[in-house]
Design a protein around this motif. Structure first.
Motif, PDB file in Angstrom:
ATOM      1  N   ARG A  79       0.849  -1.201   0.000  1.00 17.17           N
ATOM      2  CA  ARG A  79       0.000   0.000   0.000  1.00 17.17           C
ATOM      3  C   ARG A  79       0.881   1.248   0.000  1.00 17.17           C
ATOM      4  O   ARG A  79       1.887   1.302   0.707  1.00 17.17           O
ATOM      5  CB  ARG A  79      -0.861   0.041   1.273  1.00 17.17           C
ATOM      6  N   VAL A  81       0.910   4.349   1.496  1.00 19.79           N
ATOM      7  CA  VAL A  81       0.265   5.078   2.596  1.00 19.79           C
ATOM      8  C   VAL A  81       1.333   5.856   3.349  1.00 19.79           C
ATOM      9  O   VAL A  81       2.393   5.314   3.656  1.00 19.79           O
ATOM     10  CB  VAL A  81      -0.414   4.091   3.587  1.00 19.79           C
ATOM     11  N   TRP A 100      -3.713   3.986  14.220  1.00 19.12           N
ATOM     12  CA  TRP A 100      -2.947   4.359  13.031  1.00 19.12           C
ATOM     13  C   TRP A 100      -3.833   5.270  12.192  1.00 19.12           C
ATOM     14  O   TRP A 100      -5.027   4.987  12.023  1.00 19.12           O
ATOM     15  CB  TRP A 100      -2.597   3.107  12.206  1.00 19.12           C
ATOM     16  N   GLN A 104      -3.690   7.431   1.976  1.00 22.92           N
ATOM     17  CA  GLN A 104      -3.360   6.463   0.924  1.00 22.92           C
ATOM     18  C   GLN A 104      -3.622   7.067  -0.444  1.00 22.92           C
ATOM     19  O   GLN A 104      -4.611   7.787  -0.635  1.00 22.92           O
ATOM     20  CB  GLN A 104      -4.154   5.165   1.096  1.00 22.92           C
ATOM     21  N   HIS A 115      -5.025  -8.658   0.744  1.00 19.31           N
ATOM     22  CA  HIS A 115      -4.431  -9.207   1.966  1.00 19.31           C
ATOM     23  C   HIS A 115      -5.458  -9.105   3.082  1.00 19.31           C
ATOM     24  O   HIS A 115      -6.537  -8.543   2.899  1.00 19.31           O
ATOM     25  CB  HIS A 115      -3.115  -8.486   2.315  1.00 19.31           C
ATOM     26  N   HIS A 117      -5.650  -8.823   7.643  1.00 19.66           N
ATOM     27  CA  HIS A 117      -4.945  -8.729   8.922  1.00 19.66           C
ATOM     28  C   HIS A 117      -5.973  -8.619  10.028  1.00 19.66           C
ATOM     29  O   HIS A 117      -7.138  -8.247   9.779  1.00 19.66           O
ATOM     30  CB  HIS A 117      -3.973  -7.538   8.938  1.00 19.66           C
ATOM     31  N   ARG A 123     -11.760   3.324   5.710  1.00 16.01           N
ATOM     32  CA  ARG A 123     -11.303   4.335   4.742  1.00 16.01           C
ATOM     33  C   ARG A 123     -12.351   5.437   4.701  1.00 16.01           C
ATOM     34  O   ARG A 123     -13.543   5.146   4.635  1.00 16.01           O
ATOM     35  CB  ARG A 123     -11.169   3.784   3.321  1.00 16.01           C
ATOM     36  N   HIS A 156      -9.043  -7.722   1.693  1.00 18.54           N
ATOM     37  CA  HIS A 156      -9.354  -6.480   0.989  1.00 18.54           C
ATOM     38  C   HIS A 156      -8.276  -6.103  -0.006  1.00 18.54           C
ATOM     39  O   HIS A 156      -7.100  -6.392   0.190  1.00 18.54           O
ATOM     40  CB  HIS A 156      -9.635  -5.342   1.975  1.00 18.54           C
ATOM     41  N   HIS A 158      -7.609  -2.900  -3.344  1.00 15.80           N
ATOM     42  CA  HIS A 158      -8.114  -1.653  -3.920  1.00 15.80           C
ATOM     43  C   HIS A 158      -7.734  -1.585  -5.389  1.00 15.80           C
ATOM     44  O   HIS A 158      -6.602  -1.903  -5.749  1.00 15.80           O
ATOM     45  CB  HIS A 158      -7.512  -0.439  -3.201  1.00 15.80           C
ATOM     46  N   ASP A 170      -6.895   6.352   5.883  1.00 20.38           N
ATOM     47  CA  ASP A 170      -6.993   5.022   6.492  1.00 20.38           C
ATOM     48  C   ASP A 170      -6.857   5.178   7.998  1.00 20.38           C
ATOM     49  O   ASP A 170      -5.883   5.786   8.458  1.00 20.38           O
ATOM     50  CB  ASP A 170      -5.827   4.120   6.051  1.00 20.38           C
ATOM     51  N   LEU A 172      -6.728   2.640  11.371  1.00 19.50           N
ATOM     52  CA  LEU A 172      -6.711   1.255  11.856  1.00 19.50           C
ATOM     53  C   LEU A 172      -6.467   1.234  13.360  1.00 19.50           C
ATOM     54  O   LEU A 172      -5.852   2.157  13.909  1.00 19.50           O
ATOM     55  CB  LEU A 172      -5.583   0.445  11.198  1.00 19.50           C
ATOM     56  N   LEU A 174      -4.387  -0.589  14.589  1.00 15.67           N
ATOM     57  CA  LEU A 174      -3.136  -1.338  14.498  1.00 15.67           C
ATOM     58  C   LEU A 174      -2.269  -1.291  15.763  1.00 15.67           C
ATOM     59  O   LEU A 174      -1.835  -2.342  16.255  1.00 15.67           O
ATOM     60  CB  LEU A 174      -2.352  -0.843  13.281  1.00 15.67           C
TER      61      LEU A 174
HETATM   62  C1  1HN Z   1      -3.481  -1.545   5.213  1.00 18.43           C
HETATM   63  O1  1HN Z   1      -3.616  -2.847   5.005  1.00 18.43           O
HETATM   64  C2  1HN Z   1      -4.118  -0.627   4.393  1.00 18.43           C
HETATM   65  O2  1HN Z   1      -5.291  -2.271   3.173  1.00 18.43           O
HETATM   66  C3  1HN Z   1      -3.978   0.724   4.629  1.00 18.43           C
HETATM   67  O3  1HN Z   1      -5.361  -0.265   2.446  1.00 18.43           O
HETATM   68  C4  1HN Z   1      -3.194   1.193   5.644  1.00 18.43           C
HETATM   69  C5  1HN Z   1      -1.722   0.753   7.497  1.00 18.43           C
HETATM   70  C6  1HN Z   1      -1.066  -0.104   8.306  1.00 18.43           C
HETATM   71  C7  1HN Z   1      -1.182  -1.476   8.115  1.00 18.43           C
HETATM   72  C8  1HN Z   1      -1.977  -1.971   7.110  1.00 18.43           C
HETATM   73  C9  1HN Z   1      -4.981  -1.094   3.269  1.00 18.43           C
HETATM   74  C10 1HN Z   1      -2.516   0.293   6.473  1.00 18.43           C
HETATM   75  C11 1HN Z   1      -2.659  -1.086   6.269  1.00 18.43           C
END
Ligand code: 1HN
Length: 360
Positions: A79, A81, A100, A104, A115, A117, A123, A156, A158, A170, A172, A174
């Motif tokens: 990504r 970002v 977080w 982006q 991916h 997580h 968003r 997900h 994009h 974004d 998260l 996290l």
């Molecule tokens: C992530 O997976 C996305 O999927 C965006 O768009 C920001 C920031 C930290 C870790 C994973 C995404 C992210 C992220």
């Protein structure tokens, strides 16, 4: 973890009393710490390490745009970002200890590969049209002001098949997930046949009309922890805010994004709200436990965060750390998107909020 030192040795306390000093040496040698020396931990109220801070839209967009030409999106760096790093957090790439936030950037023709997580993400679309996100196989077109959810562990990706660069915020949970040492991450195979119908299945099932949710054995069972509605359209949010202000005759109103099937926030760890203030309005000063991230969608005004005063224009992002008193004032009509970790604090009986001063 935030706040941890690089050193792996246990801190050794010292004392002018040679016997106590030697005792402290023995404690440290066995990785033990005297609580009576740790009084600083017990502040009478939260003293946030994170500081109030505002990032300007112009800087964010210019710097995100430059990455568009410099940095390709490839496996490994999935990504493009840029993370908003709170200056109080010692260099950690987090806007707050639990959150977080990043901007982006997805160029025309680009694809951010699938991916998943365990961290939950949202968003909030700031600019561009023609791109879509796929959440567990459901394609969701994105337009400015829309809120799109990718709950924890949903796959997900994009896509931007259009001709405009896309920019979104974004957020998260996290750092919370990392702090709890519960982060799992997995790359997933892409689907070259991916397409985007005009409306996602999620909207057709759960976003057709407020108060109507499908029942019966023809509908997919939704019993997950997050909202089965994964997109909240700006046109609906805008209309809800207009109606709210009209119905209450107030000069400020807030709507909360919720799971339409249950009385819950959209995701277990993240609360989302949108506030509209009429031109000239000033909100009440308030504070709450936990962290809040604000994003200006439209309009201009000012944020007062403790002794910090920040002027605001569309696209600016600012953070209000735990227990910091804040209020907003609007020069023009002001629409502000707010994300917080409040559901976590509520679930743990740690949520406190008070109004420090009435609105003027
Ligand atoms: C992530 O997976 C996305 O999927 C965006 O768009 C920001 C920031 C930290 C870790 C994973 C995404 C992210 C992220």
């Amino acid at each position: 973890m935030i706040g941890a030192t690089d050193s792996m040795t246990t801190k050794r306390y010292t004392s002018p009393d040679p016997e106590l000093d030697s005792y402290y040496g023995d404690l440290a040698a066995k990785d033990l710490q005297p609580l009576w020396e740790l009084g600083e931990m017990f502040t009478s109220e939260p003293k946030a390490a994170a500081v109030p801070h505002r990032w300007r839209a112009a800087d964010l967009h210019e710097l995100a745009g430059r990455a568009g030409n410099l940095v390709p999106i490839e496996r490994g760096g999935d990504r493009r970002v840029i993370g908003l790093a709170n200056p109080g957090l010692g260099g950690a790439p987090f806007i707050a200890p639990s959150l977080w936030a990043g901007v982006q950037f997805l160029m025309p023709g680009e694809l951010a590969p699938p991916h998943r997580h365990t961290a939950a993400a949202l968003r909030f679309i700031l600019g561009g049209r023609g791109a879509y996100t796929v959440v567990d196989g459901d394609s969701i077109p994105m337009t400015p002001g829309d809120l799109v959810l990718t709950p924890g562990w949903t796959v997900h990706e994009h896509h931007n098949p259009g001709d405009e660069p896309m920019v979104w915020l974004d957020v998260l949970d996290l750092p919370l997930v990392i702090g709890l040492e519960a982060l799992f991450f997995e790359q997933r195979p892409g689907n070259p046949e991916q397409r985007c119908p005009p409306r996602s299945a999620s909207e057709m099932l759960y976003g057709q009309s407020a108060g109507l949710v499908p029942v019966g054995n023809q509908t997919p069972a939704f019993d997950g922890p997050s909202s089965p509605l994964t997109v909240y359209r700006w046109t609906d949010t805008d209309a809800a805010l207009d109606a709210l202000l009209e119905a209450t005759s107030a000069d400020e109103g807030t709507v909360r994004f919720r799971d339409p099937t249950r009385a819950r926030d959209v995701m277990p760890t993240l609360r989302c709200e949108m506030t509209r203030m009429r031109a000239g309005a000033t909100g009440c000063t308030q504070r709450q436990t936990g962290s809040q991230v604000f994003t200006v969608l439209n309009g201009s005004g000012r944020a007062q965060l403790a002794e910090h005063s920040f002027d605001l224009t569309a696209g600016d992002i600012f953070v209000v750390p735990s227990w910091v008193p804040w209020h907003l004032s609007a020069d023009t009509q002001l629409d502000v998107f707010v994300t917080s970790d409040a559901p976590v604090l509520e679930a743990l009986a740690l949520f406190r909020r008070d109004q420090v001063e009435a609105s003027r």
